[in-house]
Write a protein that holds these residues in place. Structure first.
Motif, PDB file in Angstrom:
ATOM      1  N   ILE A 408      32.232  40.752  40.290  1.00 32.16           N
ATOM      2  CA  ILE A 408      33.682  40.951  40.215  1.00 32.16           C
ATOM      3  C   ILE A 408      34.228  41.402  41.566  1.00 32.16           C
ATOM      4  N   LEU A 409      33.590  42.412  42.156  1.00 35.65           N
ATOM      5  CA  LEU A 409      34.060  42.918  43.445  1.00 35.65           C
ATOM      6  C   LEU A 409      33.959  41.840  44.521  1.00 35.65           C
ATOM      7  N   GLY A 410      32.844  41.104  44.522  1.00 34.12           N
ATOM      8  CA  GLY A 410      32.645  40.079  45.531  1.00 34.12           C
ATOM      9  C   GLY A 410      33.647  38.945  45.415  1.00 34.12           C
ATOM     10  N   GLU A 411      33.914  38.512  44.183  1.00 34.07           N
ATOM     11  CA  GLU A 411      34.852  37.405  44.004  1.00 34.07           C
ATOM     12  C   GLU A 411      36.274  37.830  44.379  1.00 34.07           C
ATOM     13  N   GLY A 412      36.638  39.062  44.010  1.00 35.39           N
ATOM     14  CA  GLY A 412      37.953  39.551  44.393  1.00 35.39           C
ATOM     15  C   GLY A 412      38.102  39.657  45.902  1.00 35.39           C
ATOM     16  N   TYR A 413      37.070  40.170  46.564  1.00 37.16           N
ATOM     17  CA  TYR A 413      37.138  40.316  48.020  1.00 37.16           C
ATOM     18  C   TYR A 413      37.143  38.953  48.709  1.00 37.16           C
ATOM     19  N   ARG A 414      36.391  38.003  48.167  1.00 37.47           N
ATOM     20  CA  ARG A 414      36.377  36.657  48.753  1.00 37.47           C
ATOM     21  C   ARG A 414      37.758  36.005  48.645  1.00 37.47           C
ATOM     22  N   HIS A 415      38.388  36.135  47.486  1.00 37.30           N
ATOM     23  CA  HIS A 415      39.741  35.588  47.330  1.00 37.30           C
ATOM     24  C   HIS A 415      40.708  36.233  48.321  1.00 37.30           C
ATOM     25  N   LEU A 416      40.580  37.543  48.500  1.00 40.60           N
ATOM     26  CA  LEU A 416      41.496  38.235  49.400  1.00 40.60           C
ATOM     27  C   LEU A 416      41.295  37.787  50.842  1.00 40.60           C
ATOM     28  N   CYS A 417      40.043  37.604  51.260  1.00 38.72           N
ATOM     29  CA  CYS A 417      39.775  37.152  52.625  1.00 38.72           C
ATOM     30  C   CYS A 417      40.233  35.709  52.846  1.00 38.72           C
ATOM     31  N   PHE A 419      42.967  34.764  51.468  1.00 42.68           N
ATOM     32  CA  PHE A 419      44.403  34.953  51.275  1.00 42.68           C
ATOM     33  C   PHE A 419      44.901  34.341  49.975  1.00 42.68           C
ATOM     34  N   ARG A 420      44.006  34.218  49.004  1.00 43.93           N
ATOM     35  CA  ARG A 420      44.424  33.865  47.641  1.00 43.93           C
ATOM     36  C   ARG A 420      44.676  35.183  46.902  1.00 43.93           C
ATOM     37  N   CYS A 421      45.771  35.803  47.256  1.00 43.27           N
ATOM     38  CA  CYS A 421      46.001  37.198  46.866  1.00 43.27           C
ATOM     39  C   CYS A 421      46.233  37.355  45.369  1.00 43.27           C
ATOM     40  N   GLN A 422      46.955  36.426  44.757  1.00 37.50           N
ATOM     41  CA  GLN A 422      47.197  36.539  43.324  1.00 37.50           C
ATOM     42  C   GLN A 422      45.892  36.410  42.544  1.00 37.50           C
ATOM     43  N   GLU A 423      45.013  35.492  42.969  1.00 40.17           N
ATOM     44  CA  GLU A 423      43.701  35.366  42.319  1.00 40.17           C
ATOM     45  C   GLU A 423      42.880  36.633  42.497  1.00 40.17           C
ATOM     46  N   ALA A 424      42.966  37.234  43.683  1.00 36.65           N
ATOM     47  CA  ALA A 424      42.233  38.484  43.922  1.00 36.65           C
ATOM     48  C   ALA A 424      42.715  39.581  42.983  1.00 36.65           C
ATOM     49  N   LEU A 425      44.017  39.698  42.817  1.00 32.22           N
ATOM     50  CA  LEU A 425      44.553  40.716  41.901  1.00 32.22           C
ATOM     51  C   LEU A 425      44.094  40.463  40.471  1.00 32.22           C
ATOM     52  N   ASN A 426      44.066  39.205  40.076  1.00 34.32           N
ATOM     53  CA  ASN A 426      43.612  38.881  38.718  1.00 34.32           C
ATOM     54  C   ASN A 426      42.147  39.243  38.520  1.00 34.32           C
ATOM     55  N   VAL A 427      41.327  39.025  39.542  1.00 37.42           N
ATOM     56  CA  VAL A 427      39.902  39.354  39.434  1.00 37.42           C
ATOM     57  C   VAL A 427      39.708  40.865  39.362  1.00 37.42           C
ATOM     58  N   TYR A 428      40.413  41.615  40.197  1.00 36.69           N
ATOM     59  CA  TYR A 428      40.266  43.074  40.179  1.00 36.69           C
ATOM     60  C   TYR A 428      40.706  43.667  38.850  1.00 36.69           C
ATOM     61  N   GLN A 429      41.579  42.946  38.120  1.00 36.27           N
ATOM     62  CA  GLN A 429      41.989  43.424  36.799  1.00 36.27           C
ATOM     63  C   GLN A 429      40.805  43.515  35.834  1.00 36.27           C
ATOM     64  N   LYS A 430      39.751  42.761  36.114  1.00 32.47           N
ATOM     65  CA  LYS A 430      38.605  42.747  35.203  1.00 32.47           C
ATOM     66  C   LYS A 430      37.734  43.987  35.334  1.00 32.47           C
ATOM     67  N   LEU A 431      37.956  44.784  36.352  1.00 28.93           N
ATOM     68  CA  LEU A 431      37.156  45.984  36.561  1.00 28.93           C
ATOM     69  C   LEU A 431      37.490  47.039  35.517  1.00 28.93           C
ATOM     70  N   SER A 432      36.520  47.876  35.246  1.00 23.04           N
ATOM     71  CA  SER A 432      36.791  49.021  34.384  1.00 23.04           C
ATOM     72  C   SER A 432      37.720  49.986  35.115  1.00 23.04           C
ATOM     73  N   SER A 433      38.366  50.868  34.372  1.00 23.98           N
ATOM     74  CA  SER A 433      39.287  51.818  35.002  1.00 23.98           C
ATOM     75  C   SER A 433      38.556  52.733  35.974  1.00 23.98           C
ATOM     76  N   LYS A 434      37.282  53.045  35.679  1.00 24.82           N
ATOM     77  CA  LYS A 434      36.519  53.906  36.587  1.00 24.82           C
ATOM     78  C   LYS A 434      36.334  53.248  37.941  1.00 24.82           C
ATOM     79  N   GLN A 435      36.042  51.960  37.948  1.00 21.84           N
ATOM     80  CA  GLN A 435      35.843  51.248  39.203  1.00 21.84           C
ATOM     81  C   GLN A 435      37.174  50.890  39.864  1.00 21.84           C
ATOM     82  N   VAL A 441      38.869  49.898  46.065  1.00 25.77           N
ATOM     83  CA  VAL A 441      39.507  48.839  45.270  1.00 25.77           C
ATOM     84  C   VAL A 441      41.026  48.915  45.397  1.00 25.77           C
ATOM     85  N   LEU A 442      41.586  50.107  45.290  1.00 24.07           N
ATOM     86  CA  LEU A 442      43.045  50.228  45.367  1.00 24.07           C
ATOM     87  C   LEU A 442      43.566  49.843  46.748  1.00 24.07           C
TER      88      LEU A 442
END
Length: 732
Positions: A408-417, A419-435, A441-442
């Motif tokens: 999850i973290l890797g896919e979100g970071y890859r999207h952000l790098c 510049f697929r920012c909306q996809e990155a935000l959607n992926v980070y949504q899958k994280l637990s609240s603790k992470q 992440v924030l």
């Protein structure tokens, strides 16, 4: 003596008593001069930031670990050629040294810093293949734009690889089980007292200790010139800025749940206020500058009754004083108690059941044994066999959970790098609240909103980052630019002061100071601050870029080009520098050069409507009107809330004589951005061409009332004079 000194040196290093470690290790090497002891001394120097000392004592050493430490010293001193020579031949070093993935990673860093990108990517991939938990290698691949999907790097093959090496390694397994404690009956599951009450007492004292000995955790290793209004020329300061983008269709990210932040407990906003700030879909702001931009626990009711009642009373109070979690949280699921061990899914109830199973088997077996020695031998064998089997299964589950988190973290970071920012935000949504509610992440979420030109949400995400981890400087340079665009002068000053108090030698802190001075129009002091950031870290690309922006504002284009080129030397994918170079060449009317640099920026970030807009402007200047209009349409589709491409398209239509189409676009823009003088000035020009002089005079007057820049005022007044002359001629 040698063993004693070695032990105390290691102990001092573990306690971060570096001076003591250096002193003792120097005595050790003087008394027992060997290359192994020299390596230990080099470790002491490196831990004390004395890379030059480690460099001199290790130079010429041939052991694999000596060469590795020597390469580390060289990298600290930017001696790339010597570091590369120490690490080669790579196959020999990896065979002798136990840190093959780290050797590959260091070579990747060397090749990256010496502009050998292809070789760098190859070594980063090798490091990741040797150790799938080597996150730093995947992070570098993402930055270089060469990362594979996270599902490939952290998929089933990686899980099997880690299981084979993690569970198949006897030394690692002995650490997991905690052999010293498990074999000592007085420390772990001693069976001398077979009563249930004794086993219940042990649950609180011993099971927790065993859990804490498991090793299953995660391996870790600008502002630009203000764009002012103009009605005639296309320049760096002439177009309306994008309206603040609010993603109304995007659900807010998970907020903080039961997190105690530094400072007072009431420091966080209430849930209602936070969501109102985060969504604020109907709020419109003028942002000037477009790019610069568990089910129940498995234990007996008697063991948990008291704790469950205590948790209930504490949970209600905590909910009242903190932000709620996202809608992903399942209110009917009780969170299991997780201790500071490495296996988060290891429940005390399961371990207690394992103990009881072992106890029952022991009772059945011990009745046939006579001697106490036989009893103890069977006791250890039964208990350890049961524990090893259980911990092995738990370890397998822990590895899968770790890899799932990295995916999850890797896919979100890859999207952000990419510049697929909306996809990155959607992926980070899958994280637990603790992470999700962690500083790293924030800060990535804040960067994503920044790239989307959604400055309010970026501000909110970064402010949460500051509350959760005020010591974390990750992304604070971007946060300062967000506050610059929002014109939050006081917040920006406060942020700069806080960052300096945390680390006055951090480039992020000096970038914040520079942005603060730039917002106050003190561009010379701002430039000095950005240059100080460059001095502290010459490989901090954003500091070079911000220096370029300040030079452009002061119309020092030569130094601006130099700063942008330095940023691109550090990071060839830093699209803001490509964009800055394009703007300089556009201002100098070198349209072919401008097109080249805008296209480079567009290839890196094909989702920026601002880059598309200025590329279209350049194409229009090159008399390629069809391509220019096509690019403007693409920019409008990419970000319909950005007025910049709409305004540019209207200007193109006026040039092409399509006045009515241009007027329709400007009428729409007038509703969205009612205080942009350039819109009214262009409308006045259209009515003038329609020979509706009264309306033209009205809109020219409205443009002047909005207090445009001095240059724009002169242009509008000249247009009014020509309008009066034309009106008089027509009346003759």
């Amino acid at each position: 003596m040698e063993a004693l000194l070695v032990n105390y040196v290691d102990k001092s290093l573990n306690q971060y008593m570096r001076r003591n470690a250096i002193f003792l290790c120097e005595r050790l090497y003087a008394e027992f001069p060997s290359e192994v002891n020299l390596q230990l001394l080099a470790r002491c120097y490196l831990n004390n930031n004395q890379a030059h000392s480690a460099y001199h004592i290790l130079k010429g050493m041939q052991m694999a670990q000596s060469r590795y430490l020597f390469a580390i010293s060289c990298l600290e001193m930017d001696l790339f050629s010597e570091a590369e020579a120490a690490l080669l031949p790579i196959d020999e070093l990896c065979a002798e040294a136990p840190n093959g993935a780290a050797v590959q990673y260091l070579l990747g860093i060397i090749y990256r810093d010496t502009d050998r990108t292809k070789s760098s990517v190859e070594h980063f991939r090798k490091a990741l293949s040797i150790d799938p938990l080597f996150w730093a290698a995947y992070e570098e691949l993402c930055i270089l734009g060469e990362a594979e999907e996270a599902a490939v790097c952290f998929g089933e093959a990686a899980i099997l690889y880690v299981q084979e090496h993690y569970l198949g390694n006897p030394s690692s397994f002995s650490q997991i089980v905690g052999s010293d404690q498990s074999l000592d009956s007085s420390q772990t599951f001693g069976l001398e007292d077979l009563s249930l009450s004794h086993s219940q007492q042990m649950e609180g004292n011993n099971i927790r200790d065993i859990c804490q000995n498991n090793h299953g955790g995660l391996l870790s290793t600008g502002p630009v010139g203000q764009i002012t209004n103009s009605c005639c020329n296309i320049s760096f300061f002439c177009t309306p800025s994008p309206v603040l983008t609010q993603l109304s269709d995007m659900a807010p990210p998970p907020l903080i749940r039961n997190v105690r932040l530094p400072g007072s407990e009431g420091s966080l906003r209430s849930s209602t206020q936070a969501q109102r700030l985060f969504l604020c879909e109907n709020e419109s702001a003028q942002i000037r500058g477009s790019l610069f931009f568990d089910s129940g626990l498995r234990r007996s009711a008697r063991l948990v009754a008291a704790r469950r009642s205590l948790n209930t009373s504490q949970g209600s109070e905590s909910k009242a004083n903190s932000l709620h979690a996202s809608s992903k949280s399942n209110s009917s699921t009780c969170s299991s108690t997780v201790y500071k061990g490495q296996f988060e899914n290891l429940e005390e109830g399961k371990l207690l059941e394992t103990y009881h199973d072992a106890l029952s088997e022991f009772r059945a077996t011990s009745s046939s044994l006579s001697s106490s020695a036989d009893v103890k031998s069977v006791q250890h064998e039964i208990v350890n066999t049961k524990l090893r089997s259980f911990i092995s299964n738990s370890s397998t589950s822990g590895i899968s959970d770790t890899m799932r988190l990295l995916r999850i973290l890797g896919e979100g970071y890859r999207h952000l790098c990419m510049f697929r920012c909306q996809e990155a935000l959607n992926v980070y949504q899958k994280l637990s609240s603790k992470q999700y509610n962690t500083g790293w992440v924030l800060s990535q979420v804040g960067k994503a909103y920044f790239e989307l030109v959604d400055y309010l949400n970026a501000d909110y995400a970064f402010s949460l980052t500051r509350q959760i981890s005020p010591y974390n400087l990750e992304g604070m340079d971007v946060y300062s630019t967000v506050l610059y665009h929002l014109k939050e002068d006081m917040k920006l000053k406060y942020l700069a002061q806080e960052l300096i108090s945390v680390d006055r030698f951090a480039p992020q802190a000096w970038c914040a100071i520079g942005n603060s001075y730039s917002l106050q129009k003190d561009h010379e002091t701002a430039l000095k601050s950005f240059q100080r950031a460059v001095q502290l870290n010459s490989r901090f690309a954003y500091a070079h870029t911000l220096s370029g922006h300040e030079n452009v504002i002061m119309e020092d284009y030569g130094n601006g080009v130099e700063c942008y080129q330095k940023a691109l030397h550090v990071d060839g994918r830093h699209y803001k520098s490509w964009y800055g170079l394009g703007m300089i060449y556009l201002l100098q009317e070198k349209f072919e050069f401008a097109e080249h640099h805008f296209r480079q920026a567009y290839q890196i970030n094909p989702f920026s409507s601002v880059i598309m807009c200025y590329l279209g402007t350049t194409l229009e200047a090159l008399k390629r009107s069809e391509e220019a209009l096509e690019m403007m349409e693409k920019a409008i589709v990419t970000d319909n809330k950005n007025p910049l491409p709409k305004y540019s398209k209207a200007k193109m239509l006026v040039t092409l004589g399509k006045l009515n189409e241009a007027l329709e676009i400007l009428e729409e823009l007038k509703e969205c951005t009612p205080r942009e003088s350039s819109i009214y000035a262009l409308m006045g020009e259209i009515y003038k061409q329609h020979k509706e002089y009264d309306k033209a005079m009205l809109y020219f007057g409205m443009a002047l009332d909005l207090k445009p820049s001095i240059v724009d005022v002169a242009k509008i007044e000249a247009a009014i004079e020509r309008l009066i002359i034309a009106d008089e001629i027509e009346n003759l």
